[in-house]
Scaffold this motif. Structure first.
Motif, PDB file in Angstrom:
ATOM      1  N   VAL A 145     -20.594   8.429 -32.462  1.00 21.64           N
ATOM      2  CA  VAL A 145     -20.298   8.049 -33.845  1.00 21.64           C
ATOM      3  C   VAL A 145     -19.927   6.568 -33.907  1.00 21.64           C
ATOM      4  CG1 VAL A 145     -18.857   8.523 -35.859  1.00 21.64           C
ATOM      5  CG2 VAL A 145     -19.458  10.387 -34.310  1.00 21.64           C
ATOM      6  N   PRO A 146     -20.761   5.740 -34.525  1.00 20.15           N
ATOM      7  CA  PRO A 146     -20.434   4.321 -34.665  1.00 20.15           C
ATOM      8  C   PRO A 146     -19.123   4.121 -35.437  1.00 20.15           C
ATOM      9  CG  PRO A 146     -22.742   4.713 -35.219  1.00 20.15           C
ATOM     10  CD  PRO A 146     -22.093   6.060 -35.079  1.00 20.15           C
ATOM     11  N   ALA A 147     -18.366   3.132 -35.032  1.00 18.42           N
ATOM     12  CA  ALA A 147     -17.109   2.755 -35.697  1.00 18.42           C
ATOM     13  C   ALA A 147     -16.028   3.821 -35.579  1.00 18.42           C
ATOM     14  CB  ALA A 147     -17.345   2.425 -37.173  1.00 18.42           C
ATOM     15  N   TRP A 148     -16.204   4.761 -34.622  1.00 12.44           N
ATOM     16  CA  TRP A 148     -15.144   5.751 -34.397  1.00 12.44           C
ATOM     17  C   TRP A 148     -14.059   5.115 -33.540  1.00 12.44           C
ATOM     18  CZ3 TRP A 148     -12.449   8.032 -30.479  1.00 12.44           C
ATOM     19  CH2 TRP A 148     -11.719   9.175 -30.802  1.00 12.44           C
ATOM     20  N   PRO A 149     -12.761   5.337 -33.807  1.00 12.98           N
ATOM     21  CA  PRO A 149     -12.161   6.238 -34.810  1.00 12.98           C
ATOM     22  C   PRO A 149     -11.819   5.562 -36.135  1.00 12.98           C
ATOM     23  CG  PRO A 149     -10.468   5.489 -33.313  1.00 12.98           C
ATOM     24  CD  PRO A 149     -11.753   4.817 -32.862  1.00 12.98           C
ATOM     25  N   GLY A 150     -12.360   4.359 -36.342  1.00 12.86           N
ATOM     26  CA  GLY A 150     -12.032   3.628 -37.558  1.00 12.86           C
ATOM     27  C   GLY A 150     -12.435   4.323 -38.831  1.00 12.86           C
ATOM     28  N   ILE A 151     -13.414   5.255 -38.745  1.00 12.93           N
ATOM     29  CA  ILE A 151     -13.860   5.924 -39.971  1.00 12.93           C
ATOM     30  C   ILE A 151     -12.748   6.736 -40.616  1.00 12.93           C
ATOM     31  CG2 ILE A 151     -16.273   6.038 -39.230  1.00 12.93           C
ATOM     32  CD1 ILE A 151     -15.797   8.999 -38.605  1.00 12.93           C
ATOM     33  N   TYR A 152     -11.771   7.185 -39.817  1.00 10.81           N
ATOM     34  CA  TYR A 152     -10.684   7.986 -40.389  1.00 10.81           C
ATOM     35  C   TYR A 152      -9.823   7.154 -41.343  1.00 10.81           C
ATOM     36  CZ  TYR A 152     -11.946  11.094 -36.519  1.00 10.81           C
ATOM     37  OH  TYR A 152     -12.634  11.893 -35.636  1.00 10.81           O
ATOM     38  N   ALA A 153      -9.703   5.858 -41.046  1.00 14.39           N
ATOM     39  CA  ALA A 153      -8.909   4.988 -41.913  1.00 14.39           C
ATOM     40  C   ALA A 153      -9.581   4.786 -43.262  1.00 14.39           C
ATOM     41  CB  ALA A 153      -8.690   3.641 -41.227  1.00 14.39           C
ATOM     42  N   SER A 154     -10.897   5.034 -43.327  1.00 14.13           N
ATOM     43  CA  SER A 154     -11.638   4.871 -44.584  1.00 14.13           C
ATOM     44  C   SER A 154     -11.533   6.100 -45.480  1.00 14.13           C
ATOM     45  CB  SER A 154     -13.117   4.597 -44.280  1.00 14.13           C
ATOM     46  OG  SER A 154     -13.264   3.499 -43.411  1.00 14.13           O
ATOM     47  N   LEU A 155     -10.915   7.144 -44.984  1.00 15.62           N
ATOM     48  CA  LEU A 155     -10.806   8.395 -45.728  1.00 15.62           C
ATOM     49  C   LEU A 155      -9.370   8.642 -46.171  1.00 15.62           C
ATOM     50  CD1 LEU A 155     -12.961  10.624 -43.350  1.00 15.62           C
ATOM     51  CD2 LEU A 155     -13.539  10.124 -45.734  1.00 15.62           C
ATOM     52  N   PRO A 156      -9.173   9.245 -47.329  1.00 13.96           N
ATOM     53  CA  PRO A 156      -7.816   9.664 -47.701  1.00 13.96           C
ATOM     54  C   PRO A 156      -7.352  10.794 -46.794  1.00 13.96           C
ATOM     55  CG  PRO A 156      -9.405  10.529 -49.267  1.00 13.96           C
ATOM     56  CD  PRO A 156     -10.170   9.596 -48.357  1.00 13.96           C
ATOM     57  N   PHE A 157      -6.058  10.919 -46.600  1.00 18.36           N
ATOM     58  CA  PHE A 157      -5.544  11.965 -45.717  1.00 18.36           C
ATOM     59  C   PHE A 157      -5.948  13.350 -46.202  1.00 18.36           C
ATOM     60  CE2 PHE A 157      -2.071  14.803 -44.237  1.00 18.36           C
ATOM     61  CZ  PHE A 157      -2.319  14.673 -42.874  1.00 18.36           C
ATOM     62  N   SER A 158      -6.129  13.491 -47.510  1.00 18.32           N
ATOM     63  CA  SER A 158      -6.531  14.797 -48.058  1.00 18.32           C
ATOM     64  C   SER A 158      -7.898  15.232 -47.552  1.00 18.32           C
ATOM     65  CB  SER A 158      -6.535  14.736 -49.589  1.00 18.32           C
ATOM     66  OG  SER A 158      -7.444  13.740 -50.051  1.00 18.32           O
ATOM     67  N   ALA A 159      -8.760  14.278 -47.153  1.00 15.72           N
ATOM     68  CA  ALA A 159     -10.073  14.626 -46.618  1.00 15.72           C
ATOM     69  C   ALA A 159      -9.970  15.114 -45.178  1.00 15.72           C
ATOM     70  CB  ALA A 159     -11.003  13.410 -46.695  1.00 15.72           C
ATOM     71  N   LEU A 160      -8.942  14.686 -44.458  1.00 24.30           N
ATOM     72  CA  LEU A 160      -8.750  15.100 -43.072  1.00 24.30           C
ATOM     73  C   LEU A 160      -7.960  16.409 -42.975  1.00 24.30           C
ATOM     74  CD1 LEU A 160      -7.654  11.648 -41.552  1.00 24.30           C
ATOM     75  CD2 LEU A 160      -9.957  12.610 -41.621  1.00 24.30           C
ATOM     76  N   LEU A 161      -7.141  16.666 -43.990  1.00 22.83           N
ATOM     77  CA  LEU A 161      -6.181  17.768 -43.915  1.00 22.83           C
ATOM     78  C   LEU A 161      -6.809  19.149 -43.716  1.00 22.83           C
ATOM     79  CD1 LEU A 161      -3.148  18.227 -43.950  1.00 22.83           C
ATOM     80  CD2 LEU A 161      -3.280  18.550 -46.437  1.00 22.83           C
ATOM     81  N   PRO A 162      -7.906  19.521 -44.422  1.00 21.30           N
ATOM     82  CA  PRO A 162      -8.465  20.875 -44.204  1.00 21.30           C
ATOM     83  C   PRO A 162      -8.847  21.124 -42.756  1.00 21.30           C
ATOM     84  CG  PRO A 162      -9.365  19.917 -46.202  1.00 21.30           C
ATOM     85  CD  PRO A 162      -8.607  18.816 -45.520  1.00 21.30           C
ATOM     86  N   SER A 163      -9.563  20.191 -42.126  1.00 19.79           N
ATOM     87  CA  SER A 163      -9.966  20.389 -40.726  1.00 19.79           C
ATOM     88  C   SER A 163      -8.751  20.448 -39.816  1.00 19.79           C
ATOM     89  CB  SER A 163     -10.894  19.253 -40.282  1.00 19.79           C
ATOM     90  OG  SER A 163     -12.151  19.364 -40.911  1.00 19.79           O
ATOM     91  N   LEU A 164      -7.753  19.625 -40.102  1.00 20.34           N
ATOM     92  CA  LEU A 164      -6.543  19.603 -39.278  1.00 20.34           C
ATOM     93  C   LEU A 164      -5.793  20.927 -39.378  1.00 20.34           C
ATOM     94  CD1 LEU A 164      -5.009  17.518 -37.476  1.00 20.34           C
ATOM     95  CD2 LEU A 164      -3.629  16.991 -39.482  1.00 20.34           C
ATOM     96  N   LEU A 165      -5.630  21.430 -40.598  1.00 17.61           N
ATOM     97  CA  LEU A 165      -4.872  22.672 -40.799  1.00 17.61           C
ATOM     98  C   LEU A 165      -5.636  23.888 -40.278  1.00 17.61           C
ATOM     99  CD1 LEU A 165      -3.311  22.134 -44.353  1.00 17.61           C
ATOM    100  CD2 LEU A 165      -2.195  21.957 -42.120  1.00 17.61           C
ATOM    101  N   PHE A 166      -6.946  23.925 -40.521  1.00 17.33           N
ATOM    102  CA  PHE A 166      -7.735  25.043 -39.993  1.00 17.33           C
ATOM    103  C   PHE A 166      -7.711  25.028 -38.464  1.00 17.33           C
ATOM    104  CE2 PHE A 166     -10.258  25.168 -44.130  1.00 17.33           C
ATOM    105  CZ  PHE A 166      -9.715  26.382 -44.517  1.00 17.33           C
ATOM    106  N   GLY A 167      -7.761  23.838 -37.877  1.00 19.72           N
ATOM    107  CA  GLY A 167      -7.674  23.735 -36.417  1.00 19.72           C
ATOM    108  C   GLY A 167      -6.332  24.227 -35.899  1.00 19.72           C
ATOM    109  N   PHE A 168      -5.265  23.923 -36.629  1.00 21.81           N
ATOM    110  CA  PHE A 168      -3.933  24.391 -36.238  1.00 21.81           C
ATOM    111  C   PHE A 168      -3.872  25.918 -36.284  1.00 21.81           C
ATOM    112  CE2 PHE A 168       0.490  25.524 -37.326  1.00 21.81           C
ATOM    113  CZ  PHE A 168       1.149  24.954 -36.247  1.00 21.81           C
ATOM    114  N   GLY A 169      -4.462  26.495 -37.329  1.00 18.35           N
ATOM    115  CA  GLY A 169      -4.493  27.961 -37.429  1.00 18.35           C
ATOM    116  C   GLY A 169      -5.260  28.586 -36.281  1.00 18.35           C
TER     117      GLY A 169
END
Length: 331
Positions: free
Chosen positions: A57-81
């Motif tokens: 993935v080009p520009a990884w992990p910088g792409i996460y900074a381009s996203l609101p935390f709400s876009a990361l939260l579903p994957s993070l929470l489902f992964g925790f479950g």
């Protein structure tokens, strides 16, 4: 090569890999479980996913900074479950036995992991024949898993479990089964991350690798916490410094598991609109068939009764039919 066929082959290959990923555990001689699980978790949930994402993935992990935390939260929470499900699985096996626990957890994990993306993300496709075939394949799989689990119960010796242990184990297995589907949900609901990866130059087939570090970071928390708790409780930290063979086998477990997950993630991009549902079902079926075959090869069914073998054969046949039905749904 037809893209659907490629996706089916990849999903099957991922299932075969994950069905074998725990085989090295049988060869570990010195390390207690928590030492193995610590290395396994760090390799499969941190190091390899981040390495793959950095390469693909080009520009990884910088792409996460381009996203609101709400876009990361579903994957993070489902992964925790999903990470919690991994810990609960071991507890339910102790209380219910492998056959019954495996049946409940895999069955529920397949239902939720297959049908939730279908009903939430693909509502407009529910009336077409492909969705109906996918639901039919899911139903066949549940039936096949139930038969396989019953065969395993016939093979096992009766366990001397109290009624309290049985009821609590049943509740834990049900919870684990529901939560285990969240590994697939973390991918299915991670589209904002993969879309950002594509905008930054990743191909549509490799953009999914940007989702895994987020999802698996959520899964790392309960797995790492439980392993560290046992390392402290059992005072087994010092054993990590011994036995290169056990360290290698633990590393191999992690590589096999994350390799399977990466291949499965790729498969969903080739399976059409219903790929995140159909791919999960095919992946799960291949995992069960592989684990069952492995058990037969290593002699786990050598002294089984004819009745249990007949039930097992029926379950395997139903699972093969389920694979065909699910594959047809991707046309």
């Amino acid at each position: 090569m037809n893209s659907n066929f490629t996706g089916i082959v990849l999903a099957l290959a991922g299932g075969v890999l994950v069905g074998n990923c725990m085989l090295p555990l049988k060869k570990i001689r010195t390390w207690p479980w928590e030492c193995t699980w610590l290395v396994f978790s760090l390799v499969s949930l941190v190091f390899v996913p981040c390495l793959i994402a950095a390469l693909a993935v080009p520009a990884w992990p910088g792409i996460y900074a381009s996203l609101p935390f709400s876009a990361l939260l579903p994957s993070l929470l489902f992964g925790f479950g999903w990470g919690i499900a991994q810990v609960l699985f071991g507890i339910s096996v102790v209380r219910l036995g492998m056959a019954l626990a495996f049946t409940i957890i895999v069955g529920l994990g397949t239902v939720f992991g297959t049908l939730v993306p279908l009903f939430v993300l693909h509502k407009g496709d529910l009336a077409n024949g492909n969705a109906e075939m996918l639901v039919a394949g899911c139903g066949l799989m549940i039936f096949g898993v139930a038969l396989s689990g019953y065969a395993g119960k016939l093979r096992e010796h009766p366990q001397r479990a109290t009624e309290h242990d049985y009821r609590s184990g049943l509740g834990i297995a049900i919870l684990s089964g529901v939560l285990s589907s969240m590994l697939n949900l973390s991918l299915a609901f991670g589209s904002p991350i993969s879309q950002m990866a594509v905008r930054n130059g990743a191909s549509t087939s490799t953009a999914v690798f940007a989702v895994w570090p987020v999802a698996l970071a959520g899964g790392l928390v309960p797995n790492l916490a439980y392993a560290v708790y046992l390392l402290c409780k059992n005072k087994s930290w010092g054993k990590l410094m011994h036995t290169v063979q056990d360290a290698f086998l633990s590393l191999l477990m992690g590589l096999l598991w994350i390799g399977a997950v990466a291949i499965y993630g790729l498969s969903t991009r080739y399976l059409g609109r219903l790929g995140d549902s159909a791919g999960w079902a095919i992946y799960q079926i291949a995992m069960i068939l592989t684990a069952t075959t492995g058990g037969i090869v290593v002699g786990e069914w050598k002294v089984a009764s004819r009745r249990s073998l007949a039930v097992l054969a029926s379950g395997v046949f139903i699972l093969i039919l389920a694979t065909v039905a699910t594959a047809v749904s991707t046309r």
